[in-house]
Design a protein around this motif. Structure first.
Motif, PDB file in Angstrom:
ATOM      1  N   TRP A 173     -14.526   1.858   6.294  1.00 35.51           N
ATOM      2  CA  TRP A 173     -13.873   2.501   7.424  1.00 35.51           C
ATOM      3  C   TRP A 173     -12.365   2.515   7.239  1.00 35.51           C
ATOM      4  O   TRP A 173     -11.805   1.746   6.471  1.00 35.51           O
ATOM      5  CB  TRP A 173     -14.247   1.765   8.710  1.00 35.51           C
ATOM      6  N   CYS A 174     -11.696   3.375   8.001  1.00 35.76           N
ATOM      7  CA  CYS A 174     -10.256   3.547   7.825  1.00 35.76           C
ATOM      8  C   CYS A 174      -9.456   2.363   8.351  1.00 35.76           C
ATOM      9  O   CYS A 174      -8.372   2.079   7.851  1.00 35.76           O
ATOM     10  CB  CYS A 174      -9.785   4.851   8.473  1.00 35.76           C
ATOM     11  N   LYS A 175      -9.973   1.670   9.359  1.00 34.66           N
ATOM     12  CA  LYS A 175      -9.251   0.516   9.911  1.00 34.66           C
ATOM     13  C   LYS A 175     -10.259  -0.437  10.550  1.00 34.66           C
ATOM     14  O   LYS A 175     -11.399  -0.057  10.834  1.00 34.66           O
ATOM     15  CB  LYS A 175      -8.178   0.963  10.897  1.00 34.66           C
ATOM     16  N   PRO A 176      -9.854  -1.675  10.792  1.00 36.26           N
ATOM     17  CA  PRO A 176     -10.781  -2.664  11.339  1.00 36.26           C
ATOM     18  C   PRO A 176     -11.433  -2.242  12.664  1.00 36.26           C
ATOM     19  O   PRO A 176     -12.607  -2.515  12.886  1.00 36.26           O
ATOM     20  CB  PRO A 176      -9.908  -3.911  11.516  1.00 36.26           C
ATOM     21  N   SER A 177     -10.695  -1.576  13.539  1.00 38.05           N
ATOM     22  CA  SER A 177     -11.290  -1.181  14.818  1.00 38.05           C
ATOM     23  C   SER A 177     -12.447  -0.204  14.612  1.00 38.05           C
ATOM     24  O   SER A 177     -13.424  -0.219  15.368  1.00 38.05           O
ATOM     25  CB  SER A 177     -10.238  -0.587  15.754  1.00 38.05           C
TER      26      SER A 177
ATOM     27  N   GLY B  77      -3.950  13.305  -8.429  1.00 39.12           N
ATOM     28  CA  GLY B  77      -3.782  11.955  -8.954  1.00 39.12           C
ATOM     29  C   GLY B  77      -5.035  11.110  -8.839  1.00 39.12           C
ATOM     30  O   GLY B  77      -6.062  11.538  -8.287  1.00 39.12           O
ATOM     31  N   PRO B  78      -4.970   9.882  -9.327  1.00 43.29           N
ATOM     32  CA  PRO B  78      -6.146   9.011  -9.357  1.00 43.29           C
ATOM     33  C   PRO B  78      -6.624   8.573  -7.977  1.00 43.29           C
ATOM     34  O   PRO B  78      -7.802   8.250  -7.804  1.00 43.29           O
ATOM     35  CB  PRO B  78      -5.677   7.807 -10.175  1.00 43.29           C
ATOM     36  N   GLN B  79      -5.744   8.571  -6.979  1.00 48.21           N
ATOM     37  CA  GLN B  79      -6.137   8.144  -5.638  1.00 48.21           C
ATOM     38  C   GLN B  79      -7.127   9.111  -4.989  1.00 48.21           C
ATOM     39  O   GLN B  79      -7.844   8.732  -4.063  1.00 48.21           O
ATOM     40  CB  GLN B  79      -4.916   7.933  -4.739  1.00 48.21           C
ATOM     41  N   ARG B  80      -7.201  10.345  -5.472  1.00 47.89           N
ATOM     42  CA  ARG B  80      -8.156  11.308  -4.915  1.00 47.89           C
ATOM     43  C   ARG B  80      -9.582  10.758  -4.976  1.00 47.89           C
ATOM     44  O   ARG B  80     -10.369  10.954  -4.062  1.00 47.89           O
ATOM     45  CB  ARG B  80      -8.089  12.632  -5.674  1.00 47.89           C
ATOM     46  N   THR B  81      -9.904  10.019  -6.039  1.00 48.82           N
ATOM     47  CA  THR B  81     -11.271   9.505  -6.181  1.00 48.82           C
ATOM     48  C   THR B  81     -11.575   8.401  -5.172  1.00 48.82           C
ATOM     49  O   THR B  81     -12.734   8.054  -4.981  1.00 48.82           O
ATOM     50  CB  THR B  81     -11.526   8.975  -7.603  1.00 48.82           C
ATOM     51  N   GLN B  82     -10.542   7.852  -4.536  1.00 46.57           N
ATOM     52  CA  GLN B  82     -10.733   6.811  -3.529  1.00 46.57           C
ATOM     53  C   GLN B  82     -10.643   7.357  -2.103  1.00 46.57           C
ATOM     54  O   GLN B  82     -10.736   6.599  -1.141  1.00 46.57           O
ATOM     55  CB  GLN B  82      -9.702   5.696  -3.727  1.00 46.57           C
ATOM     56  N   LEU B  83     -10.447   8.666  -1.964  1.00 47.38           N
ATOM     57  CA  LEU B  83     -10.367   9.283  -0.644  1.00 47.38           C
ATOM     58  C   LEU B  83     -11.745   9.261   0.010  1.00 47.38           C
ATOM     59  O   LEU B  83     -12.751   9.580  -0.628  1.00 47.38           O
ATOM     60  CB  LEU B  83      -9.859  10.726  -0.759  1.00 47.38           C
TER      61      LEU B  83
ATOM     62  N   LYS C  21      -9.574   4.396   0.113  1.00 49.67           N
ATOM     63  CA  LYS C  21     -10.308   3.133  -0.013  1.00 49.67           C
ATOM     64  C   LYS C  21      -9.473   2.171  -0.849  1.00 49.67           C
ATOM     65  O   LYS C  21      -9.121   2.466  -1.983  1.00 49.67           O
ATOM     66  CB  LYS C  21     -11.656   3.425  -0.682  1.00 49.67           C
ATOM     67  N   SER C  22      -9.156   1.010  -0.276  1.00 50.34           N
ATOM     68  CA  SER C  22      -8.265   0.081  -0.974  1.00 50.34           C
ATOM     69  C   SER C  22      -8.995  -1.089  -1.634  1.00 50.34           C
ATOM     70  O   SER C  22      -8.404  -1.815  -2.411  1.00 50.34           O
ATOM     71  CB  SER C  22      -7.196  -0.448  -0.017  1.00 50.34           C
ATOM     72  N   HIS C  23     -10.286  -1.272  -1.306  1.00 49.75           N
ATOM     73  CA  HIS C  23     -11.080  -2.298  -1.989  1.00 49.75           C
ATOM     74  C   HIS C  23     -12.536  -1.849  -2.033  1.00 49.75           C
ATOM     75  O   HIS C  23     -12.951  -0.957  -1.297  1.00 49.75           O
ATOM     76  CB  HIS C  23     -10.923  -3.675  -1.329  1.00 49.75           C
TER      77      HIS C  23
ATOM     78  N   MET D 160       0.843  -1.180   0.000  1.00 45.81           N
ATOM     79  CA  MET D 160       0.000   0.000   0.000  1.00 45.81           C
ATOM     80  C   MET D 160       0.889   1.244   0.000  1.00 45.81           C
ATOM     81  O   MET D 160       1.824   1.351   0.780  1.00 45.81           O
ATOM     82  CB  MET D 160      -0.902  -0.026   1.234  1.00 45.81           C
ATOM     83  N   GLU D 161       0.584   2.158  -0.862  1.00 44.76           N
ATOM     84  CA  GLU D 161       1.387   3.375  -0.981  1.00 44.76           C
ATOM     85  C   GLU D 161       1.153   4.303   0.206  1.00 44.76           C
ATOM     86  O   GLU D 161       0.039   4.465   0.687  1.00 44.76           O
ATOM     87  CB  GLU D 161       1.031   4.101  -2.278  1.00 44.76           C
ATOM     88  N   ARG D 162       2.231   4.897   0.676  1.00 45.43           N
ATOM     89  CA  ARG D 162       2.129   5.847   1.788  1.00 45.43           C
ATOM     90  C   ARG D 162       2.068   7.257   1.220  1.00 45.43           C
ATOM     91  O   ARG D 162       2.805   7.602   0.305  1.00 45.43           O
ATOM     92  CB  ARG D 162       3.344   5.726   2.700  1.00 45.43           C
ATOM     93  N   TRP D 163       1.198   8.046   1.799  1.00 47.16           N
ATOM     94  CA  TRP D 163       1.050   9.436   1.410  1.00 47.16           C
ATOM     95  C   TRP D 163       1.311  10.309   2.635  1.00 47.16           C
ATOM     96  O   TRP D 163       0.471  10.377   3.542  1.00 47.16           O
ATOM     97  CB  TRP D 163      -0.356   9.696   0.856  1.00 47.16           C
ATOM     98  N   PRO D 164       2.472  10.983   2.685  1.00 49.28           N
ATOM     99  CA  PRO D 164       2.749  11.866   3.827  1.00 49.28           C
ATOM    100  C   PRO D 164       1.659  12.910   4.066  1.00 49.28           C
ATOM    101  O   PRO D 164       1.374  13.249   5.215  1.00 49.28           O
ATOM    102  CB  PRO D 164       4.089  12.515   3.461  1.00 49.28           C
ATOM    103  N   ALA D 165       1.030  13.405   3.010  1.00 51.17           N
ATOM    104  CA  ALA D 165      -0.038  14.398   3.192  1.00 51.17           C
ATOM    105  C   ALA D 165      -1.231  13.784   3.917  1.00 51.17           C
ATOM    106  O   ALA D 165      -1.863  14.439   4.748  1.00 51.17           O
ATOM    107  CB  ALA D 165      -0.468  14.972   1.843  1.00 51.17           C
ATOM    108  N   LEU D 166      -1.545  12.525   3.628  1.00 54.85           N
ATOM    109  CA  LEU D 166      -2.627  11.836   4.328  1.00 54.85           C
ATOM    110  C   LEU D 166      -2.237  11.613   5.791  1.00 54.85           C
ATOM    111  O   LEU D 166      -3.070  11.749   6.690  1.00 54.85           O
ATOM    112  CB  LEU D 166      -2.930  10.506   3.634  1.00 54.85           C
TER     113      LEU D 166
END
Length: 198
Positions: A171-175, A144-150, A164-166, A1-7
């Motif tokens: 949600w952002c994480k399982p918890s 970039g294209p990842q903006r549409t998955q934010l 969103k990865s799938h 998974m790509e890391r985005w420092p801005a995120l």
């Protein structure tokens, strides 16, 4: 998974685990800790002072305002939805931070490796380099294209943005998913049972 420092910068406002919101940049010490935990952050001396802390908070406000715009018409993070910076001001601040460090792309092609681009800077102030790098990352992310998955996490009390990865990720994480399912179950039980037991 790509890391985005801005995120990651936007996520310095987070749920504190006790029903409130925590701010990793609330103090100079917390800001220094956040900077030092990021290996990709270009800082020769990763120690914050009050000026850098305030600059990072301002940059984060701009990034979060633009993230809110990117997830629209879905609701923005509840942490700052009531006090978002106008999009034009956020864009101007982001662009201004990026231009504080003039950089030139350089080709790096080792004999046995693949070519890559690195940015060459004559800037010596690590604070300027840090702010500019985070702003450039936000610009790359938002264009970039990842903006549409934010997305803005919809779990109770969560205030994070995530990519969103799938297809079914809500949600952002399982918890956060567990908390959202528990809250939904509690609401159903209260609605079906006619209220709290006596």
């Amino acid at each position: 998974m790509e890391r985005w420092p801005a995120l990651e910068l936007a996520s310095t406002i987070r749920h504190d685990g006790d029903g409130g919101v925590a701010d990793d940049l609330a103090t100079v010490e917390g800001t220094t800790r956040w900077i030092q935990e990021r290996s990709e952050v270009p800082a020769a001396e990763p120690v914050a002072d009050e000026r850098l802390r305030l600059d990072l908070v301002e940059l984060r406000q701009a990034v979060r305002a633009l993230f809110a715009r990117a997830v629209s018409p879905a609701p923005p993070s509840p942490a700052d939805a009531h006090r978002l910076m106008p999009a034009e001001e956020a864009t101007a601040r982001l662009n201004a931070a990026a231009t504080r460090e003039p950089v030139a792309p350089q080709l790096d092609w080792p004999g046995e490796g693949v070519p890559a681009v690195r940015l060459l800077s004559a800037e010596t102030d690590p604070s300027v380099r840090l702010l500019a790098a985070l702003a450039r990352d936000a610009i790359n992310f938002l264009s970039g294209p990842q903006r549409t998955q934010l997305r803005s996490c919809t779990a109770p009390r969560c205030v994070r943005y995530f990519v969103k990865s799938h297809g079914r990720q809500e949600w952002c994480k399982p918890s956060c998913g567990n908390r959202a399912r528990a809250a939904r179950h509690y609401r159903r039980q209260r609605g079906e049972g006619g209220g709290a037991p006596s």
